[in-house]
Design a protein around this motif. Structure first.
Motif, PDB file in Angstrom:
ATOM      1  N   THR A  80       0.847  -1.179   0.000  1.00 41.55           N
ATOM      2  CA  THR A  80       0.000   0.000   0.000  1.00 41.55           C
ATOM      3  C   THR A  80       0.890   1.239   0.000  1.00 41.55           C
ATOM      4  OG1 THR A  80      -1.849   1.142   1.090  1.00 41.55           O
ATOM      5  CG2 THR A  80      -0.193   0.163   2.520  1.00 41.55           C
ATOM      6  N   ASN A  81       0.274   2.370  -0.297  1.00 46.79           N
ATOM      7  CA  ASN A  81       0.951   3.662  -0.184  1.00 46.79           C
ATOM      8  C   ASN A  81       0.610   4.253   1.176  1.00 46.79           C
ATOM      9  OD1 ASN A  81       2.078   6.360  -1.064  1.00 46.79           O
ATOM     10  ND2 ASN A  81      -0.078   6.917  -0.823  1.00 46.79           N
ATOM     11  N   LEU A  82       1.628   4.573   1.971  1.00 45.64           N
ATOM     12  CA  LEU A  82       1.415   5.199   3.279  1.00 45.64           C
ATOM     13  C   LEU A  82       1.342   6.703   3.075  1.00 45.64           C
ATOM     14  CD1 LEU A  82       1.236   4.878   6.380  1.00 45.64           C
ATOM     15  CD2 LEU A  82       3.718   5.214   6.433  1.00 45.64           C
ATOM     16  N   GLU A  83       0.121   7.236   3.101  1.00 45.74           N
ATOM     17  CA  GLU A  83      -0.049   8.643   2.728  1.00 45.74           C
ATOM     18  C   GLU A  83      -0.112   9.549   3.957  1.00 45.74           C
ATOM     19  OE1 GLU A  83      -2.353  11.416  -0.489  1.00 45.74           O
ATOM     20  OE2 GLU A  83      -3.110   9.423  -0.083  1.00 45.74           O
ATOM     21  N   VAL A  84       0.913   9.460   4.774  1.00 49.19           N
ATOM     22  CA  VAL A  84       1.027  10.334   5.942  1.00 49.19           C
ATOM     23  C   VAL A  84       2.503  10.604   6.213  1.00 49.19           C
ATOM     24  CG1 VAL A  84      -1.097   9.514   7.063  1.00 49.19           C
ATOM     25  CG2 VAL A  84       1.085   8.396   7.576  1.00 49.19           C
ATOM     26  N   THR A  85       2.752  11.652   6.983  1.00 45.35           N
ATOM     27  CA  THR A  85       4.046  11.837   7.632  1.00 45.35           C
ATOM     28  C   THR A  85       3.898  11.322   9.057  1.00 45.35           C
ATOM     29  OG1 THR A  85       4.657  13.787   6.331  1.00 45.35           O
ATOM     30  CG2 THR A  85       5.701  13.536   8.487  1.00 45.35           C
ATOM     31  N   VAL A  86       4.735  10.365   9.432  1.00 46.72           N
ATOM     32  CA  VAL A  86       4.677   9.804  10.775  1.00 46.72           C
ATOM     33  C   VAL A  86       5.575  10.650  11.680  1.00 46.72           C
ATOM     34  CG1 VAL A  86       4.963   7.745  12.196  1.00 46.72           C
ATOM     35  CG2 VAL A  86       4.340   7.516   9.784  1.00 46.72           C
ATOM     36  N   LYS A  87       5.009  11.175  12.754  1.00 43.29           N
ATOM     37  CA  LYS A  87       5.748  12.072  13.652  1.00 43.29           C
ATOM     38  C   LYS A  87       6.657  11.276  14.559  1.00 43.29           C
ATOM     39  CE  LYS A  87       6.773  16.037  15.552  1.00 43.29           C
ATOM     40  NZ  LYS A  87       8.077  15.520  16.080  1.00 43.29           N
ATOM     41  N   GLY A  88       7.942  11.634  14.538  1.00 42.11           N
ATOM     42  CA  GLY A  88       8.927  11.014  15.405  1.00 42.11           C
ATOM     43  C   GLY A  88       9.497  12.001  16.398  1.00 42.11           C
ATOM     44  N   ASP A  89      10.759  11.810  16.772  1.00 41.06           N
ATOM     45  CA  ASP A  89      11.390  12.624  17.812  1.00 41.06           C
ATOM     46  C   ASP A  89      12.030  13.900  17.282  1.00 41.06           C
ATOM     47  OD1 ASP A  89      10.682  10.781  19.754  1.00 41.06           O
ATOM     48  OD2 ASP A  89      12.529   9.611  19.495  1.00 41.06           O
ATOM     49  N   ARG A  90      12.193  14.010  15.979  1.00 36.28           N
ATOM     50  CA  ARG A  90      12.845  15.194  15.440  1.00 36.28           C
ATOM     51  C   ARG A  90      11.935  16.421  15.537  1.00 36.28           C
ATOM     52  NH1 ARG A  90      14.417  10.930  12.165  1.00 36.28           N
ATOM     53  NH2 ARG A  90      16.654  10.765  11.714  1.00 36.28           N
ATOM     54  N   GLU A  91      12.558  17.578  15.699  1.00 34.85           N
ATOM     55  CA  GLU A  91      11.796  18.827  15.633  1.00 34.85           C
ATOM     56  C   GLU A  91      11.280  18.995  14.205  1.00 34.85           C
ATOM     57  OE1 GLU A  91      10.952  20.977  17.912  1.00 34.85           O
ATOM     58  OE2 GLU A  91      11.996  20.006  19.576  1.00 34.85           O
ATOM     59  N   SER A  92      10.034  19.411  14.072  1.00 39.31           N
ATOM     60  CA  SER A  92       9.469  19.571  12.738  1.00 39.31           C
ATOM     61  C   SER A  92       8.436  20.687  12.748  1.00 39.31           C
ATOM     62  CB  SER A  92       8.838  18.263  12.254  1.00 39.31           C
ATOM     63  OG  SER A  92       7.883  17.796  13.180  1.00 39.31           O
ATOM     64  N   TRP A  93       8.082  21.151  11.561  1.00 39.03           N
ATOM     65  CA  TRP A  93       7.176  22.281  11.417  1.00 39.03           C
ATOM     66  C   TRP A  93       6.182  21.979  10.308  1.00 39.03           C
ATOM     67  CZ3 TRP A  93      12.349  22.145  11.831  1.00 39.03           C
ATOM     68  CH2 TRP A  93      12.915  22.754  12.955  1.00 39.03           C
ATOM     69  N   PRO A  94       4.923  22.367  10.476  1.00 34.53           N
ATOM     70  CA  PRO A  94       3.933  22.120   9.426  1.00 34.53           C
ATOM     71  C   PRO A  94       4.242  22.921   8.169  1.00 34.53           C
ATOM     72  CG  PRO A  94       3.006  23.480  11.172  1.00 34.53           C
ATOM     73  CD  PRO A  94       4.339  23.013  11.665  1.00 34.53           C
ATOM     74  N   MET A  95       4.133  22.262   7.038  1.00 38.51           N
ATOM     75  CA  MET A  95       4.401  22.897   5.752  1.00 38.51           C
ATOM     76  C   MET A  95       3.122  23.384   5.068  1.00 38.51           C
ATOM     77  SD  MET A  95       7.694  22.834   5.254  1.00 38.51           S
ATOM     78  CE  MET A  95       7.969  23.118   7.007  1.00 38.51           C
ATOM     79  N   LYS A  96       1.989  23.218   5.743  1.00 37.09           N
ATOM     80  CA  LYS A  96       0.699  23.638   5.205  1.00 37.09           C
ATOM     81  C   LYS A  96      -0.215  23.913   6.390  1.00 37.09           C
ATOM     82  CE  LYS A  96       0.334  19.661   3.028  1.00 37.09           C
ATOM     83  NZ  LYS A  96      -0.140  18.442   2.328  1.00 37.09           N
ATOM     84  N   PRO A  97      -1.415  24.444   6.186  1.00 35.94           N
ATOM     85  CA  PRO A  97      -2.323  24.651   7.324  1.00 35.94           C
ATOM     86  C   PRO A  97      -2.509  23.369   8.128  1.00 35.94           C
ATOM     87  CG  PRO A  97      -3.180  25.743   5.381  1.00 35.94           C
ATOM     88  CD  PRO A  97      -1.974  24.958   4.919  1.00 35.94           C
ATOM     89  N   LEU A  98      -2.564  23.511   9.450  1.00 34.14           N
ATOM     90  CA  LEU A  98      -2.602  22.341  10.323  1.00 34.14           C
ATOM     91  C   LEU A  98      -3.754  21.406  10.005  1.00 34.14           C
ATOM     92  CD1 LEU A  98      -1.620  23.774  13.829  1.00 34.14           C
ATOM     93  CD2 LEU A  98      -0.379  22.063  12.492  1.00 34.14           C
ATOM     94  N   ASP A  99      -4.880  21.956   9.552  1.00 35.82           N
ATOM     95  CA  ASP A  99      -6.026  21.116   9.243  1.00 35.82           C
ATOM     96  C   ASP A  99      -5.746  20.135   8.111  1.00 35.82           C
ATOM     97  OD1 ASP A  99      -7.476  22.311  11.200  1.00 35.82           O
ATOM     98  OD2 ASP A  99      -8.679  23.579   9.876  1.00 35.82           O
ATOM     99  N   TRP A 100      -4.699  20.391   7.341  1.00 37.27           N
ATOM    100  CA  TRP A 100      -4.386  19.520   6.209  1.00 37.27           C
ATOM    101  C   TRP A 100      -3.103  18.728   6.425  1.00 37.27           C
ATOM    102  CZ3 TRP A 100      -7.826  18.675   2.402  1.00 37.27           C
ATOM    103  CH2 TRP A 100      -8.892  19.568   2.302  1.00 37.27           C
ATOM    104  N   CYS A 101      -2.521  18.824   7.604  1.00 35.88           N
ATOM    105  CA  CYS A 101      -1.277  18.099   7.899  1.00 35.88           C
ATOM    106  C   CYS A 101      -1.584  16.754   8.554  1.00 35.88           C
ATOM    107  CB  CYS A 101      -0.386  18.911   8.842  1.00 35.88           C
ATOM    108  SG  CYS A 101       0.604  20.148   8.019  1.00 35.88           S
ATOM    109  N   THR A 102      -0.922  15.727   8.078  1.00 37.90           N
ATOM    110  CA  THR A 102      -0.978  14.427   8.744  1.00 37.90           C
ATOM    111  C   THR A 102       0.183  14.346   9.731  1.00 37.90           C
ATOM    112  OG1 THR A 102       0.373  13.401   7.029  1.00 37.90           O
ATOM    113  CG2 THR A 102      -2.022  13.327   6.737  1.00 37.90           C
TER     114      THR A 102
END
Length: 406
Positions: free
Chosen positions: A45-67
């Motif tokens: 299957t295609n995993l169509e999400v970004t899985v959040k881990g321990d690294r610092e990260s920032w949303p690249m789009k409005p939060l309502d559309w971020c996985t």
């Protein structure tokens, strides 16, 4: 590879936008899906999400559309029997480069083979090889559309240590075609401003492209270098694997979503001609046609498998977004032996038909049974008929005819 192989069993499904754990209310139906997926040597299957881990990260789009699910969201895929994932899609960049790296790391820890993203372009474009008792399967994964240029992995050989993690891209341009006289006037107007046709006859103004055509229309064209790069990768993989599968996640949808664009069909054919044994597509959240080209299957879109849309289920009321199939296939002696289609519904029939999306916990894949399952298969059969693909519907199972009979 020029050798006969034993049978390889494969299972392939729609995209999995999985944001949370699934606790099936219909355990028997869930077990039926497990039986098909766990039986396969290569379950994809295609995993169509970004899985959040321990690294610092920032949303690249409005939060309502971020996985941004955590690693526990992968449990249901593992329990169902999936062992191969594409990570190339428009949600791969939801949390930027660190999100790409987190996802790669976490799916690897869970034991999934994966393709389509990497720490650089060389990693992102590389096929993943899956060794099975019957032979070696290669998967090449790529994505196009609904992604900024910053999401594309860059090559080490060009930038050295500055290479950027990201998605393996295939660039598709929308070209505005205009009749000759109008194009000539446009070119004359733009020439004093420094715009001139390139070697292919295109004029680029910002992000807009123009070309001479017979009529006013938008044509989609794959970047020549990207096309050549991927066809080379396919040919090289065919020297190292018994089965080569090409995966494309694309957002260059036609006005009628289930229509297959000419550019997509041309590219799928080119991939088969280059050495691929099958072509898999996602992006459009609906089933699209199946084509058999040179006795090799092309699934232009397998739609959805798990669908936890960030904007909420009610944002996608069309029932076709909540129906799909599981492809159960066997490959031996250099050719496809069987392609079976098992209809699924992403929620029980009454929920989907009545568009009752009020309880997202009940929206997960289940076998589509009886007349409802047959209707899904018949719809896919009708979509595929113009592509010279025959699908026999026998109860709750569809069979793709791989060769002409008689």
């Amino acid at each position: 590879m020029s050798r006969n192989i034993k049978e390889v069993k494969l299972a392939m499904v729609g995209q999995s936008l999985v944001e949370h754990k699934i606790e099936p209310h219909d355990a028997d139906g869930w077990v039926e899906l497990e039986a098909i997926l766990k039986e396969a040597d290569f379950s994809f299957t295609n995993l169509e999400v970004t899985v959040k881990g321990d690294r610092e990260s920032w949303p690249m789009k409005p939060l309502d559309w971020c996985t941004r699910p955590d690693a526990s969201s992968l449990d249901c895929l593992k329990k169902l029997g999936f062992n191969v994932l594409s990570l190339a899609n428009n949600h791969a960049w939801d949390l930027g480069p660190t999100g790409v790296l987190d996802t790669i790391e976490l799916v690897g820890k869970e034991g999934f083979k994966h393709a389509g993203t990497g720490v650089c372009l060389e990693d992102a474009e590389a096929p993943v090889f899956v060794d099975t008792p019957g032979g070696r399967v290669a998967l090449i994964a790529m994505a196009s559309g609904n992604l900024p240029e910053q999401a594309f992995a860059t090559a080490k050989e060009k930038l050295g240590s500055l290479a950027r993690p990201g998605v393996n891209p295939i660039l598709v341009r929308d070209i505005h075609a205009v009749p000759r006289q109008e194009f000539e006037r446009l070119a004359a107007t733009l020439a004093p401003l420094g715009y001139a046709p390139d070697a292919d006859g295109y004029i680029q103004v910002g992000e807009q492209w123009f070309a001479e055509g017979e009529r006013h229309e938008i044509k989609r064209v794959i970047d020549a270098e990207d096309r050549a790069r991927h066809l080379r990768l396919i040919a090289e993989a065919a020297e190292q694997a018994d089965i080569v599968l090409v995966y494309l996640h694309q957002h260059h949808w036609e006005q009628e979503w289930q229509q297959v664009g000419e550019w997509l069909q041309d590219f799928a054919h080119d991939c088969i001609d280059a050495g691929a044994h099958g072509f898999l597509g996602h992006g459009v959240p609906m089933l699209q046609a199946v084509e058999i080209y040179k006795e090799k299957p092309i699934f232009y879109s397998l739609g959805n498998f798990i669908f936890h849309p960030t904007a909420g289920p009610s944002y996608w009321p069309d029932h076709r977004c909540w129906q799909s199939v599981i492809v159960e296939a066997s490959f031996a002696d250099g050719s496809w032996q069987e392609l079976k289609l098992h209809p699924i519904t992403l929620g029980k029939e009454d929920i989907i038909v009545n568009q009752d999306m009020s309880d997202p916990s009940r929206l997960y894949p289940l076998p589509a049974e009886g007349r409802y399952g047959q209707s899904i298969l018949e719809h896919l059969r009708d979509l595929s008929a113009p592509f010279d693909c025959r699908i026999n519907v026998n109860g709750d199972v569809g069979e793709v005819l791989l060769r002409e009979v008689g």
